[in-house]
Design a protein around this motif. Sequence first.
Motif, PDB file in Angstrom:
ATOM      1  N   PHE A 124     -12.352  -7.864  11.346  1.00  0.00           N
ATOM      2  CA  PHE A 124     -13.636  -8.534  11.547  1.00  0.00           C
ATOM      3  C   PHE A 124     -13.551  -9.437  12.768  1.00  0.00           C
ATOM      4  CE2 PHE A 124     -11.071 -11.159   8.795  1.00  0.00           C
ATOM      5  CZ  PHE A 124     -11.246 -12.440   9.299  1.00  0.00           C
ATOM      6  N   VAL A 125     -14.704  -9.830  13.272  1.00  0.00           N
ATOM      7  CA  VAL A 125     -14.793 -10.775  14.390  1.00  0.00           C
ATOM      8  C   VAL A 125     -15.855 -11.806  14.046  1.00  0.00           C
ATOM      9  CG1 VAL A 125     -16.473  -9.346  15.635  1.00  0.00           C
ATOM     10  CG2 VAL A 125     -15.122 -11.044  16.881  1.00  0.00           C
ATOM     11  N   ILE A 126     -15.618 -13.036  14.432  1.00  0.00           N
ATOM     12  CA  ILE A 126     -16.528 -14.148  14.133  1.00  0.00           C
ATOM     13  C   ILE A 126     -17.241 -14.572  15.408  1.00  0.00           C
ATOM     14  CG2 ILE A 126     -16.654 -16.552  13.367  1.00  0.00           C
ATOM     15  CD1 ILE A 126     -14.074 -15.867  11.709  1.00  0.00           C
ATOM     16  N   ILE A 127     -18.559 -14.787  15.321  1.00  0.00           N
ATOM     17  CA  ILE A 127     -19.344 -15.290  16.450  1.00  0.00           C
ATOM     18  C   ILE A 127     -20.016 -16.583  16.019  1.00  0.00           C
ATOM     19  CG2 ILE A 127     -21.171 -14.792  18.118  1.00  0.00           C
ATOM     20  CD1 ILE A 127     -20.769 -11.850  17.644  1.00  0.00           C
ATOM     21  N   ASP A 128     -19.771 -17.649  16.784  1.00  0.00           N
ATOM     22  CA  ASP A 128     -20.367 -18.945  16.462  1.00  0.00           C
ATOM     23  C   ASP A 128     -20.512 -19.737  17.760  1.00  0.00           C
ATOM     24  OD1 ASP A 128     -20.398 -20.737  13.524  1.00  0.00           O
ATOM     25  OD2 ASP A 128     -20.786 -21.729  15.433  1.00  0.00           O
ATOM     26  N   LYS A 129     -21.588 -20.533  17.840  1.00  0.00           N
ATOM     27  CA  LYS A 129     -21.836 -21.333  19.044  1.00  0.00           C
ATOM     28  C   LYS A 129     -21.010 -22.614  19.079  1.00  0.00           C
ATOM     29  CE  LYS A 129     -26.308 -21.628  18.595  1.00  0.00           C
ATOM     30  NZ  LYS A 129     -27.733 -21.952  18.903  1.00  0.00           N
ATOM     31  N   SER A 130     -20.512 -23.045  17.941  1.00  0.00           N
ATOM     32  CA  SER A 130     -19.758 -24.295  17.881  1.00  0.00           C
ATOM     33  C   SER A 130     -18.314 -24.094  18.342  1.00  0.00           C
ATOM     34  CB  SER A 130     -19.760 -24.840  16.451  1.00  0.00           C
ATOM     35  OG  SER A 130     -18.883 -25.940  16.346  1.00  0.00           O
ATOM     36  N   PRO A 131     -17.875 -24.812  19.382  1.00  0.00           N
ATOM     37  CA  PRO A 131     -16.478 -24.650  19.826  1.00  0.00           C
ATOM     38  C   PRO A 131     -15.477 -25.108  18.779  1.00  0.00           C
ATOM     39  CG  PRO A 131     -17.553 -26.483  20.976  1.00  0.00           C
ATOM     40  CD  PRO A 131     -18.616 -25.769  20.212  1.00  0.00           C
ATOM     41  N   PHE A 132     -15.857 -26.084  17.952  1.00  0.00           N
ATOM     42  CA  PHE A 132     -14.938 -26.570  16.921  1.00  0.00           C
ATOM     43  C   PHE A 132     -14.729 -25.512  15.833  1.00  0.00           C
ATOM     44  CE2 PHE A 132     -17.225 -30.264  18.671  1.00  0.00           C
ATOM     45  CZ  PHE A 132     -16.147 -30.956  19.209  1.00  0.00           C
ATOM     46  N   LYS A 133     -15.807 -24.835  15.438  1.00  0.00           N
ATOM     47  CA  LYS A 133     -15.688 -23.792  14.421  1.00  0.00           C
ATOM     48  C   LYS A 133     -14.915 -22.588  14.953  1.00  0.00           C
ATOM     49  CE  LYS A 133     -19.890 -25.041  11.893  1.00  0.00           C
ATOM     50  NZ  LYS A 133     -21.231 -24.600  11.444  1.00  0.00           N
ATOM     51  N   VAL A 134     -15.150 -22.258  16.215  1.00  0.00           N
ATOM     52  CA  VAL A 134     -14.419 -21.143  16.820  1.00  0.00           C
ATOM     53  C   VAL A 134     -12.934 -21.466  16.909  1.00  0.00           C
ATOM     54  CG1 VAL A 134     -14.110 -19.837  18.959  1.00  0.00           C
ATOM     55  CG2 VAL A 134     -16.411 -20.280  18.096  1.00  0.00           C
ATOM     56  N   GLN A 135     -12.624 -22.718  17.278  1.00  0.00           N
ATOM     57  CA  GLN A 135     -11.225 -23.126  17.337  1.00  0.00           C
ATOM     58  C   GLN A 135     -10.586 -23.099  15.959  1.00  0.00           C
ATOM     59  OE1 GLN A 135      -9.493 -23.612  20.097  1.00  0.00           O
ATOM     60  NE2 GLN A 135      -7.656 -23.901  18.844  1.00  0.00           N
ATOM     61  N   ALA A 136     -11.360 -23.495  14.929  1.00  0.00           N
ATOM     62  CA  ALA A 136     -10.850 -23.450  13.555  1.00  0.00           C
ATOM     63  C   ALA A 136     -10.571 -22.011  13.129  1.00  0.00           C
ATOM     64  CB  ALA A 136     -11.844 -24.104  12.611  1.00  0.00           C
ATOM     65  N   ALA A 137     -11.444 -21.089  13.532  1.00  0.00           N
ATOM     66  CA  ALA A 137     -11.239 -19.680  13.193  1.00  0.00           C
ATOM     67  C   ALA A 137      -9.999 -19.126  13.886  1.00  0.00           C
ATOM     68  CB  ALA A 137     -12.478 -18.871  13.581  1.00  0.00           C
ATOM     69  N   LYS A 138      -9.824 -19.475  15.150  1.00  0.00           N
ATOM     70  CA  LYS A 138      -8.657 -18.979  15.883  1.00  0.00           C
ATOM     71  C   LYS A 138      -7.362 -19.564  15.339  1.00  0.00           C
ATOM     72  CE  LYS A 138     -11.044 -17.975  20.221  1.00  0.00           C
ATOM     73  NZ  LYS A 138     -11.162 -18.264  21.671  1.00  0.00           N
ATOM     74  N   SER A 139      -7.423 -20.814  14.866  1.00  0.00           N
ATOM     75  CA  SER A 139      -6.213 -21.426  14.305  1.00  0.00           C
ATOM     76  C   SER A 139      -5.741 -20.711  13.044  1.00  0.00           C
ATOM     77  CB  SER A 139      -6.479 -22.898  14.002  1.00  0.00           C
ATOM     78  OG  SER A 139      -7.456 -23.037  12.974  1.00  0.00           O
ATOM     79  N   ARG A 140      -6.664 -19.991  12.391  1.00  0.00           N
ATOM     80  CA  ARG A 140      -6.302 -19.219  11.204  1.00  0.00           C
ATOM     81  C   ARG A 140      -5.941 -17.773  11.544  1.00  0.00           C
ATOM     82  NH1 ARG A 140     -11.061 -21.248   6.972  1.00  0.00           N
ATOM     83  NH2 ARG A 140     -10.942 -23.470   7.539  1.00  0.00           N
TER      84      ARG A 140
END
Length: 533
Positions: A312-328
């Motif tokens: 899966f891939v996640i798309i979000d405008k928030s840089p904090f949420k994207v960073q949280a997703a990448k950290s996982r």
Amino acid sequence: MFAKLVVYCAYYLKAAHWYKCSKAFFFDLLENRQSRRKKYFDATMILLLVSSVIFLIYDIEHTDSKMGGYFELAILMVFIVEYLLRGWIYSDTYKIVIEEYEKALYLNLPFKLSGIYKKLVAKDLEYVTSVFAVIDVLAILPSYRPLDILRIFIIFRLFKLFRYSDSAKLFADALASKRFELTTLLIFTCFLVFIASVSIYMFEYQNNAGVNTLFDAFYWTVVTLATVGFGDITPQTTGGRWVTIFLILASLGVLSFFTSILIAAFSEKMLSVRESRTYAELAHYDNFIIICGFGRVGQEIARHLHEEQKKFVIIDKSPFKVQAAKSRGYLAIENDASNNEVLLNAGICRGATAILCITGDDVVNVYITLTSRHLNKELRIISRANRHDNVNKLYQAGANQVIRPFEIAGMLAAEFVGQPVAFEAISGILQSQSDIVMESVLVSEKSPLEDQNIGQLDLEQRKLTLLGVISANPIHLKHKNKYPVNQQHFYFNPARQFILRRGDILVLLGRKYGIDHFRDQVEQRRLFARKSI
């Protein structure tokens, strides 16, 4: 007569299948970044470019080499054919002819070829004067051996790498994004070089400083401005030294400004670099899910998909949420999911099997659903509705299913209040306890469950909770709490008088061994010791 022939040829090309296929093939080969053909073609062209430069350098010392000449001729033919094919793809002549002809018919005017010639020439000039087209022409010139001076254009063969390399294109795009700042700096630098060159020429001419011509003054200015300082030309007069001091101080400002522009440009492009890496990885996926929104719902969905080893891939405008997703360890893109280009690059028409529109804003979910359905008519779309009055809007926008997390939570709490087994099961599933599961049991032909009502199953003593029944039997339509599910209905928390029929599916919550034991008893027909279980 000739005009009719031109129109006939235009309509013939429009309807010709071979013409469309040929153009589509060369478009994929030369321009389509998503095509594998282009990747192979780009790699081949990069190899040819580097080889041609090596052979041209080799040919400088070995003028009698025939192999280099033959190789250069082959490279030249490839470059010319590529240049002509790109021009052919860039402009569709038959479309212009048909457009002008139909316009003349609509306005009841005589059809003339003169207007078409002007448009065709303008379209061709638009391509010929484009940056890459000019570079392509200049890259061909070094192949003309009678004029050795043309070999200086060999550098433009290296510039052709910008066409074939994504990294080189990224560098060019970064500079292009700061076109205004760079242009302003260039104009200022030109004025500075002109003033300094004239000043040093006036002060140092015929003063044994090495400035004998205006070109010497220009050379000294450029060397000093670049902070190189070879020392071959040294000002001897007081005026010349003041000019030198001024130029050195000005050069510090120019270089600092130029450096800041480059840093700002590449900092802004780092997001594109990270997205490009994500898109490149997605290109290798055959089946994956697009998750739009990484809030609480999105995080839970992503966690379960990750545990099930689904892509899966996640798309979000928030840089904090994207960073949280990448950290996982998730693939994530920081962008607006309602943008057509973002979804296309994410593979909505190439490999994606479903898209989840689960942001916290219903308006955003509607826009994403509309965009997704427009781009892919066959894609499965699941959307989230936070308000009940937005459910129909999401279905009308193209959603296959709409989930209402807050209503579901409230409904579960209301229906199962006072039932600790149910809450234990649901809590266990949410907390990923291994022994708490949700599974289904089929009421098959000659099953002891057939024609029994829910109250006879005595699920409470078995510490099992019936979440609902999935059935396609129209006899159940009289019951409440029914929801359509793929030409069937899901009957949530049915009443004790609900009679099971053949083909119904029980959805049970409980510990895994409890459900397995219940299923074994059903299959072995030992559930009804006294005609009840």
